[in-house]
Structure formats: C-alpha cells, structure tokens
Scaffold this active site. Structure first.
Site, mmCIF file in Angstrom:
data_model
loop_
_atom_site.group_PDB
_atom_site.id
_atom_site.type_symbol
_atom_site.label_atom_id
_atom_site.label_comp_id
_atom_site.label_asym_id
_atom_site.label_seq_id
_atom_site.Cartn_x
_atom_site.Cartn_y
_atom_site.Cartn_z
ATOM 1 N N HIS A 231 -14.744 9.365 26.966
ATOM 2 C CA HIS A 231 -16.085 9.038 27.465
ATOM 3 C C HIS A 231 -16.734 7.914 26.640
ATOM 4 O O HIS A 231 -17.231 6.931 27.198
ATOM 5 C CB HIS A 231 -16.932 10.320 27.417
ATOM 6 C CG HIS A 231 -18.372 10.153 27.789
ATOM 7 N ND1 HIS A 231 -18.896 10.618 28.979
ATOM 8 C CD2 HIS A 231 -19.420 9.602 27.124
ATOM 9 C CE1 HIS A 231 -20.205 10.340 29.027
ATOM 10 N NE2 HIS A 231 -20.550 9.735 27.912
ATOM 11 N N GLU A 232 -16.698 8.040 25.319
ATOM 12 C CA GLU A 232 -17.326 7.022 24.457
ATOM 13 C C GLU A 232 -16.625 5.676 24.575
ATOM 14 O O GLU A 232 -17.273 4.625 24.572
ATOM 15 C CB GLU A 232 -17.344 7.474 22.992
ATOM 16 C CG GLU A 232 -18.084 8.772 22.705
ATOM 17 C CD GLU A 232 -19.481 8.856 23.287
ATOM 18 O OE1 GLU A 232 -20.115 7.796 23.502
ATOM 19 O OE2 GLU A 232 -19.939 9.979 23.555
ATOM 20 N N THR B 149 -18.429 4.988 43.008
ATOM 21 C CA THR B 149 -18.826 6.292 42.472
ATOM 22 C C THR B 149 -20.102 6.711 43.207
ATOM 23 O O THR B 149 -21.106 6.011 43.113
ATOM 24 C CB THR B 149 -19.107 6.213 40.954
ATOM 25 O OG1 THR B 149 -20.069 5.181 40.717
ATOM 26 C CG2 THR B 149 -17.848 5.908 40.169
ATOM 27 N N HIS C 118 -23.130 5.872 32.343
ATOM 28 C CA HIS C 118 -23.056 7.241 32.848
ATOM 29 C C HIS C 118 -23.062 7.178 34.374
ATOM 30 O O HIS C 118 -23.776 6.352 34.969
ATOM 31 C CB HIS C 118 -24.251 8.073 32.341
ATOM 32 C CG HIS C 118 -24.147 8.389 30.881
ATOM 33 N ND1 HIS C 118 -25.228 8.359 30.033
ATOM 34 C CD2 HIS C 118 -23.077 8.755 30.125
ATOM 35 C CE1 HIS C 118 -24.833 8.683 28.811
ATOM 36 N NE2 HIS C 118 -23.529 8.925 28.841
ATOM 37 N N GLN D 175 -25.525 10.052 42.251
ATOM 38 C CA GLN D 175 -25.800 11.480 42.040
ATOM 39 C C GLN D 175 -27.169 11.679 41.422
ATOM 40 O O GLN D 175 -27.720 10.774 40.789
ATOM 41 C CB GLN D 175 -24.673 12.146 41.244
ATOM 42 C CG GLN D 175 -24.314 11.522 39.916
ATOM 43 C CD GLN D 175 -23.090 12.195 39.276
ATOM 44 O OE1 GLN D 175 -21.979 12.128 39.806
ATOM 45 N NE2 GLN D 175 -23.296 12.837 38.130
ATOM 46 N N TRP E 278 -24.387 8.874 36.609
ATOM 47 C CA TRP E 278 -25.662 9.088 37.319
ATOM 48 C C TRP E 278 -26.674 7.970 37.018
ATOM 49 O O TRP E 278 -27.802 7.992 37.487
ATOM 50 C CB TRP E 278 -26.248 10.466 37.004
ATOM 51 C CG TRP E 278 -26.731 10.642 35.587
ATOM 52 C CD1 TRP E 278 -28.019 10.533 35.145
ATOM 53 C CD2 TRP E 278 -25.945 10.969 34.433
ATOM 54 N NE1 TRP E 278 -28.069 10.744 33.784
ATOM 55 C CE2 TRP E 278 -26.809 11.025 33.321
ATOM 56 C CE3 TRP E 278 -24.562 11.221 34.222
ATOM 57 C CZ2 TRP E 278 -26.369 11.308 32.025
ATOM 58 C CZ3 TRP E 278 -24.126 11.508 32.940
ATOM 59 C CH2 TRP E 278 -25.025 11.536 31.862
ATOM 60 N N HIS F 144 -17.969 3.781 27.407
ATOM 61 C CA HIS F 144 -19.186 3.005 27.095
ATOM 62 C C HIS F 144 -18.813 1.704 26.368
ATOM 63 O O HIS F 144 -19.317 0.637 26.694
ATOM 64 C CB HIS F 144 -20.130 3.809 26.191
ATOM 65 C CG HIS F 144 -20.794 4.973 26.859
ATOM 66 N ND1 HIS F 144 -21.317 4.919 28.129
ATOM 67 C CD2 HIS F 144 -21.059 6.236 26.401
ATOM 68 C CE1 HIS F 144 -21.873 6.094 28.436
ATOM 69 N NE2 HIS F 144 -21.710 6.910 27.399
HETATM 70 N N1 ARG Z 1 -22.979 13.325 25.085
HETATM 71 C C1 ARG Z 1 -22.070 12.320 24.723
HETATM 72 C C2 ARG Z 1 -22.467 10.966 25.324
HETATM 73 O O1 ARG Z 1 -23.189 10.859 26.269
HETATM 74 C C3 ARG Z 1 -20.613 12.681 25.039
HETATM 75 C C4 ARG Z 1 -20.351 13.481 26.241
HETATM 76 C C5 ARG Z 1 -18.871 13.798 26.279
HETATM 77 N N2 ARG Z 1 -18.523 14.813 27.218
HETATM 78 C C6 ARG Z 1 -17.424 15.548 27.084
HETATM 79 N N3 ARG Z 1 -17.098 16.421 28.021
HETATM 80 N N4 ARG Z 1 -16.657 15.471 26.061
HETATM 81 O O2 ARG Z 1 -22.086 9.909 24.839
HETATM 82 ZN ZN ZN Z 2 -22.252 8.881 27.235
HETATM 83 CA CA CA Z 3 -22.122 4.362 41.762
#
Ligand code: ARG
Ligand code: ZN
Ligand code: CA
Length: 327
Positions: A235-236, A260, A245, A263, A247, A239
């Site tokens: 996820h990171e 996508t 994200h 949402q 949403w 970014h």
């Molecule tokens: N809350 C963190 C972010 O928005 C990471 C979210 C990661 N989610 C996971 N299922 N590992 O950067």
């Molecule tokens: Zn994130």
């Molecule tokens: Ca989209």
C-alpha cells in the site's frame, strides 16, 4: 616454416598480452624482441610515453574515457529487466530498540518478495479477483524491487511519529541513502495506530523521500494480524509510486483512476463482494479488494490497469521517479 610459426606464436602472445610482475622499464624495442621469452605487455608503458609527449593524443584519451563513463551511465539508465519491468533498488533502514524490532534479513527478503509478487500480479490470492473486475486488473505492473543494502541502528526511542524523525541522524534516525536513485524504506518499532506512511513523487530525491513501516506490520512471518501479509508495504509503495487512496480521501472522492469505481469512503476488515456504494446516483460494487483501500491484508489483492498506468508514468524515463533507473 619454422620462422613463420615462431612469428605467429609471438604475435599471439602480443595479442593475448600476458603480463607478469617482472620489471617493465624496457624500451619498446626490448619489449618487442623479448616478448616470447618474457611474456610482458608494454602497451601501457608505450601509451604513457605517448600521452606524456603528445597533447592531442592525451585529449583523445580523455574524450574516450568520458565516453565510456557516459555509455555506462546510459546503460544503467535503461534499468529495464528482460521482461520490460523496471528494477527498483531498495535500501532498508532499520531502527530498533528490541530484538523483535530488529527485523531479520530473512524478514526483509520476505517483504521484498511480497512486493514483487503483488506488483507482478503473481500473488496467489489474485485468483479471488471478482469476474466483474478481472477485465480491469493490472496483472503485472512491471516494477520489481531488489534489496541493495540494509542499514541498522539501535535506538532508545520507543515510539515514532509522522514527523520524519526516523529519516535524519540528527533526530535519532538514519539518513536516506541517495533518495533520488534508491527507494528508501524505514522500519521503526512503533508508531501507535499508524501502520506506515509514504511520500508521493513530488518529494522525489528529498531527504525524507521513501516509506516508513512499523515493524509489527513489516513482512509476514510473525507479523501482527490482520495486517500480517506484508501489504502495508504494498500500500505505501503504491503512494510512493503516485497512487491515491481508492476513495480519493473524500466522500465519493476521486483517485484519478478511471477504472476504479467511485466509493463513498474507506473500507475496513474483510468485506464480501459485492459491496454496493452509491456515488453520483450510480449504485455498483466498489473495488474494496484494491491495495489502495484500508481493508485487512487478506482482503486486498489487486491493482487496476489504470493504477498500473500511473505507476508506469511515475517510473518512466521522463517521469518523476526516473532517478530510480540510474544508480
Ligand atoms: N493506514 C496506512 C496508510 O494509509 C496503511 C494502510 C495499510 N493497510 C493494510 N491492510 N495493510 O498509509
Ligand atoms: Zn495510504
Ligand atoms: Ca476511480
């Protein structure tokens, strides 16, 4: 015949340039006549003489060597694997107080392997992608990761925040290694409720560029459920490679990705498909299984084709993270 054979032999030895440790302060003539018996290579001595006495030759020499340098740089600039994927060099910076926080080399290798599987679309749970979304899945995003070095530092700090203290030695952290050409990851013991955070491409090459992951969520083996499949890093890194994200950080917001579905907000836990949201009067299932949502690690298993385009634009030769191609 005999003379000819000897000549060929001598020539062969000259070409092969067999050097020995013996003294080489002979004149050119000496070296040529005694080559068969002494197996010396006078080329550099002859050159040294030329360069010392002929400024034009010296200039050509310098030009040749700078040409070699730029050739090697250009070759590295095409840091592309045989399958067309971009090879991203990774530096892992570990700040630990306890031995558990001092994540092992094996765990680092495991995390890198997870990144490679998720970004190649070869993760085993990709089979769970709903048919509705199989046509827009990224499959292979064509980025790969390889560990170039690991930096470890013991600390007395028990808790870190989002103020980048871990990225500077003057604040108890570890300075990034060449952040314009290496992707830096910092692993810290604890950030409270925060699993990780990242910088986006506008920070490319800055001292704080890279991602931070809290040790309990780094790698998979022994990690803390339900974030124990190494997907906080997936996820990171999303970014870091310019993904938002899903949403769009707003109610029915935009992630700037067309495929996508919009949402209403973030999803958590392990939702079941289909999960209907209504945005702009349209009701349809959202892609909560996307790595850029907030669901549990076991519930996220795909990037979309549109997200792949953004990733590719980021690492492209003219993209904001083109520096990753030249190390
Ligand atoms: N809350 C963190 C972010 O928005 C990471 C979210 C990661 N989610 C996971 N299922 N590992 O950067
Ligand atoms: Zn994130
Ligand atoms: Ca989209």
């Amino acid at each position: 015949m005999k003379k000819l054979l000897f000549g060929a032999l001598a020539l062969g030895m000259l070409a092969a340039c067999n050097t020995t440790t013996e003294s080489t302060e002979n004149t050119t003539d000496d070296a040529l006549t005694s080559v068969a018996s002494r197996k010396s290579c006078p080329s550099e001595e002859i050159r040294a003489n030329l360069l010392a006495t002929n400024p034009e030759a010296k200039a050509r020499y310098s030009k040749i060597e700078s040409g070699v340098d730029s050739f090697i740089k250009a070759k590295r600039a095409g840091r592309v694997n045989a399958d067309g994927s971009i090879d991203i060099p990774v530096v892992v910076n570990v700040l630990y107080k306890t031995t558990t926080e001092n994540v092992s080399d094996a765990k680092i290798a495991e995390q890198i392997a997870i990144l490679n599987a998720d970004y190649a679309g070869s993760n085993s749970d990709a089979s769970k992608i709903p048919t509705e979304f199989s046509g827009v899945k990224a499959g292979d995003t064509k980025v790969r990761f390889h560990l170039v070095s690991t930096v470890r530092k013991k600390t007395t700090k028990t808790k870190w925040g989002t103020n980048d203290a871990m990225k500077k030695s003057s604040t108890g952290g570890i300075n990034a290694t060449s952040p314009s050409s290496y992707f830096n990851i910092w692993v810290v013991g604890n950030m409270g409720g925060i699993l990780g955070y990242a910088t986006f491409p506008e920070s490319a090459g800055l001292w704080n560029d890279g991602v931070v992951i809290a040790a309990p969520y780094f790698g998979a083996t022994g990690a803390t459920a339900p974030y124990n499949l190494g997907r906080t890093a997936t996820h990171e890194v999303g970014h870091y490679l310019n993904l938002r994200h899903i949403w769009g950080d707003a109610t029915c917001g935009s992630d700037l990705v067309a495929d996508t579905p919009t949402q209403t907000g973030a999803n958590y836990g392990k939702p079941t498909y289909p999960l209907y949201n209504t945005c702009g009067g349209v009701s349809r299932s959202v892609m909560f299984m996307n790595y850029m949502d907030y669901v549990d690690d076991a519930a996220m298993f795909m990037f979309s084709a549109g997200q792949k385009d953004r990733i590719q634009a980021t690492v492209a030769s003219a993209g904001p993270r083109a520096g990753l191609r030249t190390y």
